[in-house]
Motif scaffolding. Sequence first.
Motif, PDB file in Angstrom:
ATOM      1  N   GLU A   1       0.844  -1.187   0.000  1.00  0.00           N
ATOM      2  CA  GLU A   1       0.000   0.000   0.000  1.00  0.00           C
ATOM      3  C   GLU A   1       0.880   1.238   0.000  1.00  0.00           C
ATOM      4  O   GLU A   1       1.911   1.269   0.666  1.00  0.00           O
ATOM      5  CB  GLU A   1      -0.894   0.016   1.235  1.00  0.00           C
ATOM      6  CG  GLU A   1      -1.888  -1.120   1.287  1.00  0.00           C
ATOM      7  CD  GLU A   1      -2.734  -1.087   2.553  1.00  0.00           C
ATOM      8  OE1 GLU A   1      -2.773  -0.024   3.216  1.00  0.00           O
ATOM      9  OE2 GLU A   1      -3.330  -2.117   2.869  1.00  0.00           O
ATOM     10  N   THR A   2       0.462   2.245  -0.743  1.00  0.00           N
ATOM     11  CA  THR A   2       1.199   3.508  -0.753  1.00  0.00           C
ATOM     12  C   THR A   2       0.274   4.626  -0.300  1.00  0.00           C
ATOM     13  O   THR A   2      -0.938   4.579  -0.522  1.00  0.00           O
ATOM     14  CB  THR A   2       1.753   3.840  -2.159  1.00  0.00           C
ATOM     15  OG1 THR A   2       0.660   3.964  -3.065  1.00  0.00           O
ATOM     16  CG2 THR A   2       2.710   2.773  -2.637  1.00  0.00           C
ATOM     17  N   ASP A   3       0.863   5.605   0.342  1.00  0.00           N
ATOM     18  CA  ASP A   3       0.096   6.724   0.868  1.00  0.00           C
ATOM     19  C   ASP A   3       0.947   7.977   0.739  1.00  0.00           C
ATOM     20  O   ASP A   3       2.082   8.010   1.229  1.00  0.00           O
ATOM     21  CB  ASP A   3      -0.245   6.447   2.339  1.00  0.00           C
ATOM     22  CG  ASP A   3      -1.069   7.540   2.975  1.00  0.00           C
ATOM     23  OD1 ASP A   3      -1.891   8.160   2.278  1.00  0.00           O
ATOM     24  OD2 ASP A   3      -0.902   7.778   4.191  1.00  0.00           O
ATOM     25  N   ASP A   4       0.421   9.008   0.065  1.00  0.00           N
ATOM     26  CA  ASP A   4       1.138  10.275  -0.041  1.00  0.00           C
ATOM     27  C   ASP A   4       0.992  11.033   1.269  1.00  0.00           C
ATOM     28  O   ASP A   4      -0.089  11.089   1.852  1.00  0.00           O
ATOM     29  CB  ASP A   4       0.592  11.129  -1.195  1.00  0.00           C
ATOM     30  CG  ASP A   4       0.947  10.541  -2.549  1.00  0.00           C
ATOM     31  OD1 ASP A   4       1.994   9.885  -2.649  1.00  0.00           O
ATOM     32  OD2 ASP A   4       0.173  10.743  -3.507  1.00  0.00           O
ATOM     33  N   ILE A   5       2.089  11.626   1.741  1.00  0.00           N
ATOM     34  CA  ILE A   5       2.095  12.410   2.967  1.00  0.00           C
ATOM     35  C   ILE A   5       2.330  13.865   2.585  1.00  0.00           C
ATOM     36  O   ILE A   5       3.275  14.173   1.870  1.00  0.00           O
ATOM     37  CB  ILE A   5       3.199  11.924   3.931  1.00  0.00           C
ATOM     38  CG1 ILE A   5       2.910  10.486   4.339  1.00  0.00           C
ATOM     39  CG2 ILE A   5       3.287  12.834   5.147  1.00  0.00           C
ATOM     40  CD1 ILE A   5       4.005   9.881   5.190  1.00  0.00           C
ATOM     41  N   ASP A   6       1.470  14.748   3.082  1.00  0.00           N
ATOM     42  CA  ASP A   6       1.583  16.179   2.773  1.00  0.00           C
ATOM     43  C   ASP A   6       2.608  16.799   3.725  1.00  0.00           C
ATOM     44  O   ASP A   6       2.262  17.478   4.688  1.00  0.00           O
ATOM     45  CB  ASP A   6       0.219  16.850   2.912  1.00  0.00           C
ATOM     46  CG  ASP A   6       0.227  18.293   2.453  1.00  0.00           C
ATOM     47  OD1 ASP A   6       1.097  18.655   1.635  1.00  0.00           O
ATOM     48  OD2 ASP A   6      -0.636  19.063   2.916  1.00  0.00           O
ATOM     49  N   ALA A   7       3.887  16.548   3.465  1.00  0.00           N
ATOM     50  CA  ALA A   7       4.963  17.027   4.333  1.00  0.00           C
ATOM     51  C   ALA A   7       5.378  18.436   3.937  1.00  0.00           C
ATOM     52  O   ALA A   7       5.462  18.756   2.753  1.00  0.00           O
ATOM     53  CB  ALA A   7       6.161  16.093   4.244  1.00  0.00           C
ATOM     54  N   GLU A   8       5.652  19.253   4.946  1.00  0.00           N
ATOM     55  CA  GLU A   8       6.144  20.599   4.702  1.00  0.00           C
ATOM     56  C   GLU A   8       7.666  20.625   4.696  1.00  0.00           C
ATOM     57  O   GLU A   8       8.285  21.407   3.981  1.00  0.00           O
ATOM     58  CB  GLU A   8       5.634  21.546   5.793  1.00  0.00           C
ATOM     59  CG  GLU A   8       4.135  21.716   5.758  1.00  0.00           C
ATOM     60  CD  GLU A   8       3.623  22.584   6.888  1.00  0.00           C
ATOM     61  OE1 GLU A   8       4.439  23.176   7.608  1.00  0.00           O
ATOM     62  OE2 GLU A   8       2.397  22.655   7.041  1.00  0.00           O
ATOM     63  N   GLU A   9       8.276  19.742   5.513  1.00  0.00           N
ATOM     64  CA  GLU A   9       9.725  19.727   5.635  1.00  0.00           C
ATOM     65  C   GLU A   9      10.162  18.364   6.175  1.00  0.00           C
ATOM     66  O   GLU A   9       9.493  17.775   7.000  1.00  0.00           O
ATOM     67  CB  GLU A   9      10.164  20.836   6.600  1.00  0.00           C
ATOM     68  CG  GLU A   9      11.641  20.967   6.787  1.00  0.00           C
ATOM     69  CD  GLU A   9      11.992  22.133   7.703  1.00  0.00           C
ATOM     70  OE1 GLU A   9      12.539  23.123   7.195  1.00  0.00           O
ATOM     71  OE2 GLU A   9      11.715  22.037   8.912  1.00  0.00           O
ATOM     72  N   VAL A  10      11.297  17.873   5.686  1.00  0.00           N
ATOM     73  CA  VAL A  10      11.902  16.650   6.194  1.00  0.00           C
ATOM     74  C   VAL A  10      13.356  16.973   6.519  1.00  0.00           C
ATOM     75  O   VAL A  10      14.059  17.575   5.718  1.00  0.00           O
ATOM     76  CB  VAL A  10      11.834  15.491   5.164  1.00  0.00           C
ATOM     77  CG1 VAL A  10      12.592  14.279   5.661  1.00  0.00           C
ATOM     78  CG2 VAL A  10      10.392  15.131   4.856  1.00  0.00           C
ATOM     79  N   ILE A  11      13.785  16.579   7.728  1.00  0.00           N
ATOM     80  CA  ILE A  11      15.154  16.842   8.157  1.00  0.00           C
ATOM     81  C   ILE A  11      15.837  15.521   8.460  1.00  0.00           C
ATOM     82  O   ILE A  11      15.313  14.705   9.205  1.00  0.00           O
ATOM     83  CB  ILE A  11      15.188  17.738   9.410  1.00  0.00           C
ATOM     84  CG1 ILE A  11      14.494  19.068   9.126  1.00  0.00           C
ATOM     85  CG2 ILE A  11      16.620  17.948   9.879  1.00  0.00           C
ATOM     86  CD1 ILE A  11      14.284  19.930  10.351  1.00  0.00           C
ATOM     87  N   ILE A  12      17.012  15.316   7.875  1.00  0.00           N
ATOM     88  CA  ILE A  12      17.831  14.144   8.162  1.00  0.00           C
ATOM     89  C   ILE A  12      19.126  14.659   8.765  1.00  0.00           C
ATOM     90  O   ILE A  12      19.847  15.433   8.140  1.00  0.00           O
ATOM     91  CB  ILE A  12      18.116  13.325   6.886  1.00  0.00           C
ATOM     92  CG1 ILE A  12      16.800  12.847   6.267  1.00  0.00           C
ATOM     93  CG2 ILE A  12      19.053  12.158   7.201  1.00  0.00           C
ATOM     94  CD1 ILE A  12      16.956  12.177   4.920  1.00  0.00           C
ATOM     95  N   ARG A  13      19.411  14.236  10.006  1.00  0.00           N
ATOM     96  CA  ARG A  13      20.628  14.686  10.694  1.00  0.00           C
ATOM     97  C   ARG A  13      21.611  13.531  10.799  1.00  0.00           C
ATOM     98  O   ARG A  13      21.248  12.435  11.180  1.00  0.00           O
ATOM     99  CB  ARG A  13      20.304  15.173  12.101  1.00  0.00           C
ATOM    100  CG  ARG A  13      19.604  16.477  12.132  1.00  0.00           C
ATOM    101  CD  ARG A  13      19.517  17.046  13.545  1.00  0.00           C
ATOM    102  NE  ARG A  13      18.719  18.249  13.533  1.00  0.00           N
ATOM    103  CZ  ARG A  13      17.436  18.291  13.844  1.00  0.00           C
ATOM    104  NH1 ARG A  13      16.826  17.212  14.242  1.00  0.00           N
ATOM    105  NH2 ARG A  13      16.789  19.427  13.790  1.00  0.00           N
ATOM    106  N   THR A  14      22.848  13.821  10.466  1.00  0.00           N
ATOM    107  CA  THR A  14      23.925  12.870  10.662  1.00  0.00           C
ATOM    108  C   THR A  14      24.964  13.563  11.539  1.00  0.00           C
ATOM    109  O   THR A  14      24.802  14.725  11.904  1.00  0.00           O
ATOM    110  CB  THR A  14      24.569  12.448   9.322  1.00  0.00           C
ATOM    111  OG1 THR A  14      25.258  13.582   8.777  1.00  0.00           O
ATOM    112  CG2 THR A  14      23.540  11.945   8.328  1.00  0.00           C
TER     113      THR A  14
END
Length: 121
Positions: A22-35
């Motif tokens: 199943e796929t579902d679109d997410i109405d994201a405003e921002e995604v942050i990936i920290r390393t």
Amino acid sequence: MFGGGGLDPRKMQQMMEQMGIETDDIDAEEVIIRTADEELVFTSPEVQRISAQGQETYQIVGEPDTQATSDSSTDDSADEQAIPDEDVEIVAQRAGVNTEKAREALEAEDGDLAAAISRLE
């Protein structure tokens, strides 16, 4: 994998549903990936959640802005986020001061715990 040549999106979706995907679109405003070395900030990304066999995975599409994690900003809220609360607590306990003074010392020492404790003792 599916021979995708002439497959229209509706048929692809039907095949995925038959396989339990199943796929579902997410109405994201921002995604942050920290390393440890950098921070990737995706503004207005396309995000999709994919559920298959009890596992969820996320797909992010967009161009990230790359920033070094040691990037200092004049914004006080950014400074507070740059220094983990756990570090502030450690310095406060070791030096016997309140968390505000501990945070100030950590900021002055660029997050170096030992130097911040020495500064306060």
